[in-house]
Design an enzyme around this catalytic site. Structure first.
Site, mmCIF file in Angstrom:
data_model
loop_
_atom_site.group_PDB
_atom_site.id
_atom_site.type_symbol
_atom_site.label_atom_id
_atom_site.label_comp_id
_atom_site.label_asym_id
_atom_site.label_seq_id
_atom_site.Cartn_x
_atom_site.Cartn_y
_atom_site.Cartn_z
ATOM 1 C CB CYS A 87 -0.730 -0.022 1.164
ATOM 2 S SG CYS A 87 -2.339 1.035 0.997
ATOM 3 C CG HIS A 176 -3.665 -3.737 3.455
ATOM 4 N ND1 HIS A 176 -2.801 -3.282 4.106
ATOM 5 C CD2 HIS A 176 -4.189 -2.579 2.889
ATOM 6 C CE1 HIS A 176 -2.520 -1.900 4.150
ATOM 7 N NE2 HIS A 176 -3.535 -1.450 3.051
ATOM 8 C CD GLU A 178 -1.223 -6.071 5.718
ATOM 9 O OE1 GLU A 178 -0.799 -6.546 4.478
ATOM 10 O OE2 GLU A 178 -1.104 -4.928 5.818
ATOM 11 C CB VAL A 233 -2.349 -15.822 28.951
ATOM 12 C CG1 VAL A 233 -0.947 -16.677 27.861
ATOM 13 C CG2 VAL A 233 -3.506 -16.554 28.746
#
Ligand code: XMP
Length: 520
Positions: A87, A176, A178, A233
């Site tokens: 991009c 994109h 991703e 966690v």
């Protein structure tokens, strides 16, 4: 300058895109180490050392011609290292090498169809029948390519959508890859990383575990370390990692605020003290918290009281342990990046307060933050590698102020007891129906209203219980989970029949935004 200097890596130059972290996650999911640096730092040519095998230039909100704001070292494009521009990254490659970027006639946000123009190593196995659905988010576009660039793919609005200069190993894409909405976007990243950058897999949970244990040993030497353990966690993984590295020179402090979920303190003490044989100081501060919170109904006041008292108690106990030089905490990579992001967000500061209540400055302790280069999903994998059970690793997030912010209005012992039971029935129901792992976060809340009911010919006048269950990627946005009617009906029956004090159950069907996940 870079964080890790013994591994080959992909370096991601961040121009401020909301998706930059996703790029990093996807690269690491491929088993390859990567780091993110801000474009402001791209001027430092030392970045390019023998370990940087490829560069990814992220998207971003800027315009490539805003020369005061955009800092980019053009020499990086001539360093013989493969570059993938996404991009904005695609646009800046073109602009820097003599092409042109203009405002698009029609902006593209959302799905678009990209069509194959020619074969390329970057798009191998990416197209089906010469096209693919991709996710666009741009207002500008490349309108003229630099010399020696060729077009690989185009959309109706972006004719120069995927481009390459194979000689210089430079690649640009307008969409994109991703984001999950781009079909097979990961294939583009995989081709770039393995076929173009020719980097080998170097990032597995096991390698990571051994490396981190080694690093902790080197950093800490013979000193003692304390760690605030919440049972969540991050702090659980930190505690186990530290324990593997330095054994009984680690002391964890677990503060029971009385605002935890049903039997949580028992589970944490059992897991860490009995099973993992970790030094654990268990502090039962239920009464102190309840006293301080008496008659307080303002959400912000509640948070402040809880935070301050937590620090005080933690400090008191920490002082009793002699010769402590380090404080371990579960800072994650997103916290680190966000604090230095192009938007200057201060999120990490807020989070570290949640973690340990701003202890480091006051106590003059040095920090041990072994998870600071990892993403949440990597932390989970590391936890499993360290032998933590799935139950701890995949727990729903739980806020620091605990049940206090799931109980609008004043907090009483009676209300806490009722809420713990209701929450337990709900969460247990999720687990028994294999729904727990499909949901990002779920809980029961107790509303400060009583309503009329009828049970066994008798009038009841009891509290209203609200159930909330959401799906989300990162807690920033969320949607309510769509349960089968029968499941909700069953949970509602169980709660009302088994808990004195609740005679009505409602399910929250708002998303975030406009609501938040918690009630306060
Ligand atoms: P909200 O309610 O802001 O929550 O949509 C987003 C996520 O953050 C958690 N949360 C907190 N976590 N301390 C924490 O450690 C807090 O004060 C706090 N407030 C909200 C919330 O549970 C959700 O996962």
């Amino acid at each position: 300058m870079l964080l890790e200097n013994s591994l080959k890596k992909i370096l991601i130059i961040d121009f401020g895109s909301q998706f930059t972290q996703l790029i990093a996650r996807k690269v690491r999911e491929l088993g390859v180490y990567c780091e993110i640096i801000s474009h402001h730092k791209s001027n430092n040519i030392k970045l390019i050392d023998k370990n940087v095998s490829g560069l990814i230039l992220s998207g971003g909100p800027l315009n490539v011609y805003q020369s005061k704001k955009v800092k980019f070292n053009k020499n990086l494009l001539n360093s013989n290292i493969p570059v993938l521009g996404i991009c904005f990254g695609h646009q800046i490659i073109s602009k820097e090498l003599g092409g042109k970027v203009k405002q698009s006639k029609s902006r593209e946000f959302g799905l678009a169809k990209v069509k194959k123009v020619k074969e390329s190593i970057l798009t191998k196995d990416f197209f089906t029948k010469n096209e693919n659905n991709v996710w666009m988010s741009h207002a500008d576009e490349v309108t003229r390519l630099p010399k020696d660039f060729k077009v690989i793919g185009k959309t109706n609005n972006a004719k120069l959508c995927i481009v390459e200069n194979t000689k210089k190993k430079l690649f640009g894409i307008q969409f994109h890859p991703e984001v999950t909405h781009t079909n097979r976007g990961k294939i583009i990243l995989r081709n770039f990383v393995f076929k173009i950058c020719k980097i080998k897999r170097n990032w597995s949970s096991r390698d990571q575990k051994l490396k981190l244990i080694d690093q902790v040993k080197t950093q800490v030497g013979n000193s003692k370390v304390i760690c605030a353990l919440s049972g969540g966690v991050d702090s659980s993984v930190v505690a186990k990692l530290l324990s593997n590295a330095i054994g009984n020179r680690l002391t964890c402090i677990f503060v029971n605020t009385g605002l935890l979920r049903k039997d949580e303190e028992k589970q944490v003490v059992h897991t860490f003290k009995k099973r993992f044989k970790i030094n654990l100081v268990y502090v039962n501060a239920e009464k102190q918290f309840l006293n301080k919170l008496k008659n307080i109904s303002d959400p912000e006041k509640k948070r402040k009281i809880i935070g301050n008292l937590f620090i005080k108690i933690f400090e008191n106990y920490a002082k009793k342990i002699k010769n402590v030089q380090f404080l371990a905490q579960g800072t994650l990579y997103p916290d680190l990046i966000e604090s230095k992001s192009v938007t200057g967000s201060q999120t990490s500061k807020i989070k570290s307060h949640h973690n340990v209540g701003g202890l480091p400055k006051k106590m003059n302790l040095k920090l041990v933050e072994p998870l600071k280069y990892l993403f949440k999903d990597e932390v989970r994998k590391l936890g499993l590698e360290l032998g933590l059970n799935k139950e701890i690793i995949s727990r729903h997030p739980f806020p620091g102020p605990g049940l206090a912010i799931r109980m609008p209005g004043t907090i009483t012992k009676e209300k806490i007891k009722i809420l713990k039971e209701a929450d337990h029935i709900f969460i247990d129901g999720l687990k028994k129906n294999n729904l727990y792992h499909k949901i990002w976060q779920a809980y029961a809340a107790l509303l400060p209203v009583k309503t009329v009911g009828v049970m066994g010919d008798n009038r009841t006048y009891e509290y209203l219980c609200l159930l909330r269950a959401i799906t989300s990627e990162d807690g920033m946005t969320a949607d309510f989970f769509k349960f089968e009617k029968s499941f909700l009906q069953n949970i509602s029956n169980q709660i009302v029949n088994n808990i004195r004090g609740i005679n009505r159950v409602v399910y929250d069907v708002t998303s975030k935004p406009p609501s938040t996940i918690e009630l306060e």
